[in-house]
Design an enzyme around this catalytic site. Structure first.
Site, mmCIF file in Angstrom:
data_model
loop_
_atom_site.group_PDB
_atom_site.id
_atom_site.type_symbol
_atom_site.label_atom_id
_atom_site.label_comp_id
_atom_site.label_asym_id
_atom_site.label_seq_id
_atom_site.Cartn_x
_atom_site.Cartn_y
_atom_site.Cartn_z
ATOM 1 N N SER A 121 34.042 37.386 37.652
ATOM 2 C CA SER A 121 33.335 38.566 38.177
ATOM 3 C C SER A 121 32.672 38.266 39.532
ATOM 4 O O SER A 121 32.515 37.105 39.925
ATOM 5 C CB SER A 121 32.262 39.017 37.173
ATOM 6 O OG SER A 121 31.247 38.037 37.132
ATOM 7 N N SER B 146 45.646 41.461 28.418
ATOM 8 C CA SER B 146 46.578 42.293 29.193
ATOM 9 C C SER B 146 47.987 42.147 28.614
ATOM 10 O O SER B 146 48.454 41.031 28.406
ATOM 11 C CB SER B 146 46.637 41.853 30.656
ATOM 12 O OG SER B 146 45.353 41.679 31.175
ATOM 13 N N GLU C 210 46.310 30.087 37.551
ATOM 14 C CA GLU C 210 46.109 31.533 37.668
ATOM 15 C C GLU C 210 45.698 31.869 39.101
ATOM 16 O O GLU C 210 46.206 32.799 39.707
ATOM 17 C CB GLU C 210 45.037 31.989 36.678
ATOM 18 C CG GLU C 210 44.779 33.496 36.718
ATOM 19 C CD GLU C 210 43.856 33.966 35.594
ATOM 20 O OE1 GLU C 210 43.292 33.110 34.878
ATOM 21 O OE2 GLU C 210 43.698 35.185 35.442
HETATM 22 C C1 LIG Z 1 41.820 43.846 34.548
HETATM 23 C C2 LIG Z 1 41.413 42.733 33.630
HETATM 24 C C3 LIG Z 1 42.381 41.988 32.976
HETATM 25 C C4 LIG Z 1 42.019 40.944 32.132
HETATM 26 N N1 LIG Z 1 43.006 40.279 31.451
HETATM 27 C C5 LIG Z 1 42.665 39.297 30.583
HETATM 28 C C6 LIG Z 1 43.653 38.660 29.768
HETATM 29 O O1 LIG Z 1 44.843 38.994 29.816
HETATM 30 N N2 LIG Z 1 43.279 37.688 28.928
HETATM 31 C C7 LIG Z 1 41.984 37.279 28.809
HETATM 32 O O2 LIG Z 1 41.712 36.365 28.048
HETATM 33 N N3 LIG Z 1 40.998 37.893 29.542
HETATM 34 C C8 LIG Z 1 41.314 38.890 30.410
HETATM 35 N N4 LIG Z 1 40.326 39.542 31.134
HETATM 36 C C9 LIG Z 1 38.931 39.165 30.883
HETATM 37 C C10 LIG Z 1 38.216 38.543 32.054
HETATM 38 O O3 LIG Z 1 38.578 37.208 32.227
HETATM 39 C C11 LIG Z 1 36.716 38.724 31.774
HETATM 40 O O4 LIG Z 1 36.451 40.119 31.785
HETATM 41 C C12 LIG Z 1 35.828 38.051 32.770
HETATM 42 O O5 LIG Z 1 35.924 36.658 32.660
HETATM 43 C C13 LIG Z 1 34.344 38.462 32.578
HETATM 44 O O6 LIG Z 1 33.955 38.261 31.261
HETATM 45 P P1 LIG Z 1 33.280 39.431 30.394
HETATM 46 O O7 LIG Z 1 34.063 40.688 30.594
HETATM 47 O O8 LIG Z 1 33.114 38.919 29.017
HETATM 48 O O9 LIG Z 1 31.870 39.661 31.062
HETATM 49 P P2 LIG Z 1 30.550 38.819 30.772
HETATM 50 O O10 LIG Z 1 30.829 37.370 30.986
HETATM 51 O O11 LIG Z 1 29.968 39.222 29.466
HETATM 52 O O12 LIG Z 1 29.628 39.327 31.935
HETATM 53 C C14 LIG Z 1 28.922 40.577 31.871
HETATM 54 C C15 LIG Z 1 28.168 40.764 33.181
HETATM 55 O O13 LIG Z 1 27.204 39.693 33.335
HETATM 56 C C16 LIG Z 1 27.433 38.999 34.558
HETATM 57 N N5 LIG Z 1 27.203 37.567 34.355
HETATM 58 C C17 LIG Z 1 27.722 36.791 33.358
HETATM 59 N N6 LIG Z 1 27.308 35.505 33.525
HETATM 60 C C18 LIG Z 1 26.551 35.470 34.644
HETATM 61 C C19 LIG Z 1 25.855 34.439 35.330
HETATM 62 N N7 LIG Z 1 25.881 33.172 34.873
HETATM 63 N N8 LIG Z 1 25.190 34.771 36.459
HETATM 64 C C20 LIG Z 1 25.170 36.041 36.925
HETATM 65 N N9 LIG Z 1 25.796 37.080 36.298
HETATM 66 C C21 LIG Z 1 26.488 36.799 35.179
HETATM 67 C C22 LIG Z 1 28.899 39.252 34.904
HETATM 68 O O14 LIG Z 1 29.137 39.155 36.284
HETATM 69 C C23 LIG Z 1 29.087 40.690 34.414
HETATM 70 O O15 LIG Z 1 28.614 41.593 35.383
HETATM 71 C C24 LIG Z 1 40.659 40.607 31.965
HETATM 72 C C25 LIG Z 1 39.677 41.362 32.613
HETATM 73 C C26 LIG Z 1 40.046 42.424 33.424
HETATM 74 C C27 LIG Z 1 38.958 43.236 34.096
#
Ligand SMILES: Cc1cc2nc3c(=O)[nH]c(=O)nc-3n(C[C@H](O)[C@H](O)[C@H](O)COP(=O)(O)OP(=O)(O)OC[C@H]3O[C@@H](n4cnc5c(N)ncnc54)[C@H](O)[C@@H]3O)c2cc1C
Length: 395
Positions: A362, A164, A247
């Protein structure tokens, strides 16, 4: 649970409110709105941060010696509530003030503190968070970005995502793997990254509301001086936990950023569209928002008794995301059939709501936490804790 502020909390709230009421309205455009000009947004956000700094309100929890008020998490939540009451949402400076700053204060050396903290608090330097990667989000310890020692520097190569504000940032907090031969939580190191360094490419990601506030960040042999390593080599996971704990605290209390009255007023203006189903959904949203208020009071009570909330924060995060989605949905239904053809507050609310189900952990991850800590269910079996990172299957 005590629903009233204690005398000292009430005094702090009154002080915060008086300060905010004396400030001119920051007239901050909604950053989520794609029609908003970035330069205009940034200059207003900087001016607001500077006003907070000049008034002594730039950080509630930082120790006084670094320019904060030296107060605790309850006051932080009260402050966030008062900001929301004034209509000021989460600041673009939150990554610096709420995440990077406390981590540098906890783990940085004197030179790092002297160089970074004041410009950060004054709003002169904007920070971003470079934690997530395509294969490391929910399971953050999977970071694969490599940092290899080269004399007095490190050469960093890899890909970060969801960063972000990365396209405006001066500095970033970065997790990189410095030792793949040890288990994954142990081989990570935390760096402060000058975003102007050669080898960094920031590519904006287009959101479905048209804006582009998140970025992919590609790092190609970026030279990071060893003086910008935060804490010892291999200490990155512990330092990252400091960032993530802060955070949570920085975000708490923003649950009332839009008010139920705003929605009720909108419904009154479009009474012809309010049928039984919509009235039912409005009522349900009202009960959710009241529940959020009570959960917030419970967390404040716990903090006041010196206890750390655990699963309550997860329940709250789940409910908050649900409230945002429902409010966006209702706003769109009330706006009528042409709603998607126009721009506006409810359109943004509707299109940004899915992000709240992911950011900051999430829904599924929050449910896992509740399952383990509230219901006492066994945690997921894991085979990756004790094996060297380099031996784990990588996607
Ligand atoms: C608006 C926004 C701002 C953000 N800003 C930043 C930022 O500035 N810097 C930064 O570093 N990150 C940032 N993020 C990233 C954020 O921290 C991640 O999107 C979040 O941690 C989820 O990781 P992922 O997107 O890789 O999803 P994944 O971890 O790949 O998950 C994919 C799907 O699988 C599910 N899942 C994963 N593991 C499990 C489990 N063990 N059990 C059940 N379900 C599971 C998840 O719920 C999700 O539905 C941001 C995200 C958003 C949406």
């Amino acid at each position: 649970m005590d629903l009233r502020d204690s005398p000292s909390e009430a005094a702090f709230r009154a002080e915060a409110r008086a300060f905010l009421e004396a400030q001119p309205d920051p007239e901050m455009p909604d950053y989520a709105d794609d029609a908003v000009d970035d330069a205009e947004f940034l200059s207003k956000a900087r001016a607001w941060q500077r006003a907070l700094y000049d008034g002594g309100w730039a950080s509630i929890t930082w120790p006084r010696e670094y320019g904060g008020q030296g107060r605790g998490p309850i006051e932080q939540i009260i402050w966030n509530q008062e900001l929301a009451r004034k209509g000021v949402g989460e600041s673009i400076f939150v990554v610096g003030v709420g995440l990077a700053g406390p981590t540098i204060i906890a783990h940085g050396d004197d030179a790092q503190k002297a160089r970074t903290l004041e410009p950060l608090l004054r709003g002169d330097e904007l920070w971003c968070q470079l934690f997530s990667e395509p294969g490391a989000g929910s399971d953050l310890a999977n970071v694969a970005t490599r940092a290899v020692r080269d004399g007095d520097d490190w050469l960093v190569t890899g890909q970060k995502t969801w960063c972000s504000g990365g396209h405006h940032a001066d500095w970033g907090i970065l997790l990189a793997r410095t030792d793949p031969s040890v288990p994954k939580h142990k081989g990570i190191t935390y760096f402060l990254l000058d975003m102007k360094s050669p080898g960094i490419e920031v590519r904006p990601l287009r959101q479905m509301n048209g804006g582009a506030h998140f970025n992919e960040v590609f790092l190609n042999e970026v030279r990071v001086p060893d003086r910008d390593r935060l804490g010892p080599e291999g200490f990155g996971w512990q330092a990252a936990m400091t960032t993530l704990m802060n955070e949570r605290m920085a975000m708490g209390g923003f649950d009332r950023i839009f008010s139920y009255d705003q929605l009720r007023q909108f419904a009154a203006e479009h009474a012809d569209r309010v049928d039984g189903a919509l009235r039912n959904d409005l009522g349900e949203l009202y009960t959710w928002m009241k529940t959020l208020e009570l959960l917030n009071a419970r967390i404040i009570t716990q903090l006041g008794r010196g206890q750390m909330p655990a699963a309550e924060s997860s329940v709250m995060k789940l409910l908050m995301a649900r409230v945002f989605s429902r409010a966006g949905d209702l706003g769109m239904r009330l706006s009528g059939p042409g709603a998607l053809l126009r721009r506006g507050f409810w359109q943004n609310q509707f299109l940004m709501a899915p992000a709240y189900h992911i950011a900051g952990g999430s829904d599924e991850i929050q449910k896992n936490i509740c399952a383990e800590r509230v219901l006492g269910l066994p945690s997921e079996p894991r085979q990756d804790r004790d094996r060297p990172f380099q031996d784990l299957p990588q996607s």
